[in-house]
Design a protein around this motif. Structure first.
Motif, PDB file in Angstrom:
ATOM      1  N   GLY A  62       0.837  -1.184   0.000  1.00 51.77           N
ATOM      2  CA  GLY A  62       0.000   0.000   0.000  1.00 51.77           C
ATOM      3  C   GLY A  62       0.878   1.241   0.000  1.00 51.77           C
ATOM      4  O   GLY A  62       2.104   1.149   0.117  1.00 51.77           O
ATOM      5  N   ARG A  63       0.259   2.382  -0.116  1.00 52.58           N
ATOM      6  CA  ARG A  63       1.015   3.631  -0.177  1.00 52.58           C
ATOM      7  C   ARG A  63       1.247   4.261   1.189  1.00 52.58           C
ATOM      8  O   ARG A  63       2.323   4.774   1.464  1.00 52.58           O
ATOM      9  CB  ARG A  63       0.273   4.641  -1.065  1.00 52.58           C
ATOM     10  CG  ARG A  63       0.361   4.375  -2.568  1.00 52.58           C
ATOM     11  CD  ARG A  63      -0.472   5.403  -3.308  1.00 52.58           C
ATOM     12  NE  ARG A  63      -0.395   5.263  -4.740  1.00 52.58           N
ATOM     13  CZ  ARG A  63       0.476   5.899  -5.519  1.00 52.58           C
ATOM     14  NH1 ARG A  63       1.358   6.718  -4.973  1.00 52.58           N
ATOM     15  NH2 ARG A  63       0.472   5.726  -6.819  1.00 52.58           N
ATOM     16  N   GLN A  64       0.225   4.214   2.055  1.00 54.46           N
ATOM     17  CA  GLN A  64       0.280   4.979   3.303  1.00 54.46           C
ATOM     18  C   GLN A  64       0.751   4.096   4.458  1.00 54.46           C
ATOM     19  O   GLN A  64       0.071   3.148   4.857  1.00 54.46           O
ATOM     20  CB  GLN A  64      -1.096   5.564   3.605  1.00 54.46           C
ATOM     21  CG  GLN A  64      -1.549   6.568   2.551  1.00 54.46           C
ATOM     22  CD  GLN A  64      -2.958   7.061   2.786  1.00 54.46           C
ATOM     23  OE1 GLN A  64      -3.924   6.410   2.423  1.00 54.46           O
ATOM     24  NE2 GLN A  64      -3.081   8.218   3.423  1.00 54.46           N
ATOM     25  N   LEU A  65       1.896   4.443   5.008  1.00 55.97           N
ATOM     26  CA  LEU A  65       2.513   3.626   6.044  1.00 55.97           C
ATOM     27  C   LEU A  65       1.641   3.501   7.288  1.00 55.97           C
ATOM     28  O   LEU A  65       1.557   2.422   7.881  1.00 55.97           O
ATOM     29  CB  LEU A  65       3.884   4.214   6.421  1.00 55.97           C
ATOM     30  CG  LEU A  65       4.749   3.366   7.351  1.00 55.97           C
ATOM     31  CD1 LEU A  65       5.033   2.004   6.741  1.00 55.97           C
ATOM     32  CD2 LEU A  65       6.054   4.100   7.662  1.00 55.97           C
ATOM     33  N   ASP A  66       0.957   4.580   7.680  1.00 52.75           N
ATOM     34  CA  ASP A  66       0.129   4.510   8.886  1.00 52.75           C
ATOM     35  C   ASP A  66      -1.015   3.514   8.722  1.00 52.75           C
ATOM     36  O   ASP A  66      -1.343   2.750   9.638  1.00 52.75           O
ATOM     37  CB  ASP A  66      -0.405   5.893   9.256  1.00 52.75           C
ATOM     38  CG  ASP A  66      -1.210   6.538   8.144  1.00 52.75           C
ATOM     39  OD1 ASP A  66      -1.007   6.172   6.968  1.00 52.75           O
ATOM     40  OD2 ASP A  66      -2.045   7.416   8.441  1.00 52.75           O
ATOM     41  N   LYS A  67      -1.614   3.473   7.535  1.00 51.69           N
ATOM     42  CA  LYS A  67      -2.685   2.520   7.271  1.00 51.69           C
ATOM     43  C   LYS A  67      -2.153   1.093   7.239  1.00 51.69           C
ATOM     44  O   LYS A  67      -2.808   0.158   7.715  1.00 51.69           O
ATOM     45  CB  LYS A  67      -3.386   2.838   5.956  1.00 51.69           C
ATOM     46  CG  LYS A  67      -4.296   4.058   6.017  1.00 51.69           C
ATOM     47  CD  LYS A  67      -5.088   4.208   4.734  1.00 51.69           C
ATOM     48  CE  LYS A  67      -6.058   5.374   4.818  1.00 51.69           C
ATOM     49  NZ  LYS A  67      -6.858   5.514   3.580  1.00 51.69           N
ATOM     50  N   LEU A  68      -0.953   0.919   6.690  1.00 52.42           N
ATOM     51  CA  LEU A  68      -0.347  -0.408   6.640  1.00 52.42           C
ATOM     52  C   LEU A  68      -0.090  -0.931   8.055  1.00 52.42           C
ATOM     53  O   LEU A  68      -0.352  -2.105   8.361  1.00 52.42           O
ATOM     54  CB  LEU A  68       0.955  -0.368   5.849  1.00 52.42           C
ATOM     55  CG  LEU A  68       0.845  -0.002   4.366  1.00 52.42           C
ATOM     56  CD1 LEU A  68       2.235   0.127   3.750  1.00 52.42           C
ATOM     57  CD2 LEU A  68       0.034  -1.031   3.604  1.00 52.42           C
ATOM     58  N   GLU A  69       0.405  -0.066   8.912  1.00 53.62           N
ATOM     59  CA  GLU A  69       0.718  -0.470  10.289  1.00 53.62           C
ATOM     60  C   GLU A  69      -0.543  -0.828  11.066  1.00 53.62           C
ATOM     61  O   GLU A  69      -0.586  -1.838  11.774  1.00 53.62           O
ATOM     62  CB  GLU A  69       1.491   0.647  10.989  1.00 53.62           C
ATOM     63  CG  GLU A  69       2.901   0.847  10.436  1.00 53.62           C
ATOM     64  CD  GLU A  69       3.578   2.078  11.007  1.00 53.62           C
ATOM     65  OE1 GLU A  69       2.857   2.971  11.509  1.00 53.62           O
ATOM     66  OE2 GLU A  69       4.819   2.160  10.952  1.00 53.62           O
ATOM     67  N   SER A  70      -1.595  -0.010  10.935  1.00 56.57           N
ATOM     68  CA  SER A  70      -2.830  -0.291  11.665  1.00 56.57           C
ATOM     69  C   SER A  70      -3.507  -1.549  11.122  1.00 56.57           C
ATOM     70  O   SER A  70      -4.074  -2.345  11.889  1.00 56.57           O
ATOM     71  CB  SER A  70      -3.783   0.898  11.588  1.00 56.57           C
ATOM     72  OG  SER A  70      -4.168   1.171  10.254  1.00 56.57           O
ATOM     73  N   SER A  71      -3.436  -1.742   9.802  1.00 54.80           N
ATOM     74  CA  SER A  71      -4.012  -2.947   9.212  1.00 54.80           C
ATOM     75  C   SER A  71      -3.268  -4.191   9.665  1.00 54.80           C
ATOM     76  O   SER A  71      -3.882  -5.233   9.945  1.00 54.80           O
ATOM     77  CB  SER A  71      -3.986  -2.858   7.688  1.00 54.80           C
ATOM     78  OG  SER A  71      -4.844  -1.839   7.234  1.00 54.80           O
TER      79      SER A  71
END
Length: 287
Positions: A62-71
């Motif tokens: 994915g592009r957004q690191l914060d979303k990747l971490e929460s997912s």
């Protein structure tokens, strides 16, 4: 289900027992699953479902690191096995060298394992508008973003796929239903991508490719268009896990909607497998 014609008598908008990822028949133990666009929305729902089915490794881009971490945290907490590996890489799918590096990194983190299940889920929504008067530069940009991303994903991940890998292209019913005003660029790119995966199946009969209409779900891709969810994202997640099971072997090379009832599909397994049903064709002229 206004405007839609179902292939099965039963139409689903949410998960149901036959596709529950905890069913022993759908067990994904030992599987290495990779999903593009897995940081949110539909891709995340697919990742969660495979974790619930006991996959050994679930990886996503994915592009957004914060979303990747929460997912990643959500996928880990939902996993059937406490020792699951949940991996992610921030990646720009429009840049081939970036995708190459991400693919290599994920496989390295998975100790060199072959990828058993690859899901092409990342997508973009080009600017809407009628054909007549549409801006050429916007069209070129929309086609490039929409087509290059899955093309790059195939090129970068193909060397790491298992010999009998399953590949799922998260497509759209807009690739084959009658025109919907304003979204012709999105529809055209989805049709082109579907054809690309048709060719990939023909060139690699050892792989198992299925294309999927994931339901109508409001996501970051389409929310600005006022799209209202008709289906729960868990439906596509769990349906995809079912597709990876031996029960769905007869759907190799086909295009399916997640809303169709899997038990009714299984009743027509031989007919579907041995015909041109559920393929994108010119109606009445099968060739």
């Amino acid at each position: 289900m206004p405007g839609y014609v179902s292939f099965t008598q039963t139409w689903h908008n949410k998960p149901y027992p036959a596709i529950n990822p905890t069913r022993p028949e759908l067990n994904a133990a030992g599987k290495f699953v990779v999903i593009t666009g897995g940081g949110s929305g539909i891709g995340k729902a697919i990742a969660v479902a495979f974790a619930q089915a006991g996959a050994t490794t679930v990886a996503f881009l994915g592009r957004q690191l914060d979303k990747l971490e929460s997912s990643a945290a959500e996928i880990t907490s939902s996993a059937k096995n406490s020792d699951i590996k949940v991996l992610f890489e921030s990646s720009d799918l429009s840049k081939r060298e970036n995708v190459d590096a991400s693919a290599a990194a994920l496989v390295r983190k998975a100790n060199g394992a072959k990828i058993n299940i690859f899901v092409n889920c990342a997508g973009v929504m080009p600017e809407v508008g009628p054909v007549n008067g549409y801006n050429e530069l916007v069209l070129r940009h929309g086609f490039e973003l929409s087509l290059i991303a899955p093309f790059n994903a195939v090129q970068s991940f193909a060397p790491f796929l298992a010999a009998d890998a399953h590949i799922y292209n998260i497509s759209s019913g807009l690739a084959h239903i009658k025109p919907v005003p304003g979204v012709w660029v999105y529809s055209a790119t989805k049709a082109a991508i579907a054809k690309m995966f048709d060719y990939l199946q023909e060139e690699h009969p050892e792989w198992h490719i299925v294309q999927i209409q994931p339901g109508v779900i409001s996501t970051g891709l389409n929310s600005h268009l006022g799209v209202a969810s008709e289906d729960e994202p868990e439906l596509v997640g769990q349906f995809t896990v079912w597709l990876a099971s031996p029960e769905a072997e007869f759907l190799k090379g086909k295009f399916v909607w997640v809303n169709w009832d899997v038990d009714e599909l299984k009743l027509r397994a031989d007919e579907i497998k041995n015909s041109w049903l559920l393929r994108i064709l010119l109606n009445g002229v099968v060739m």
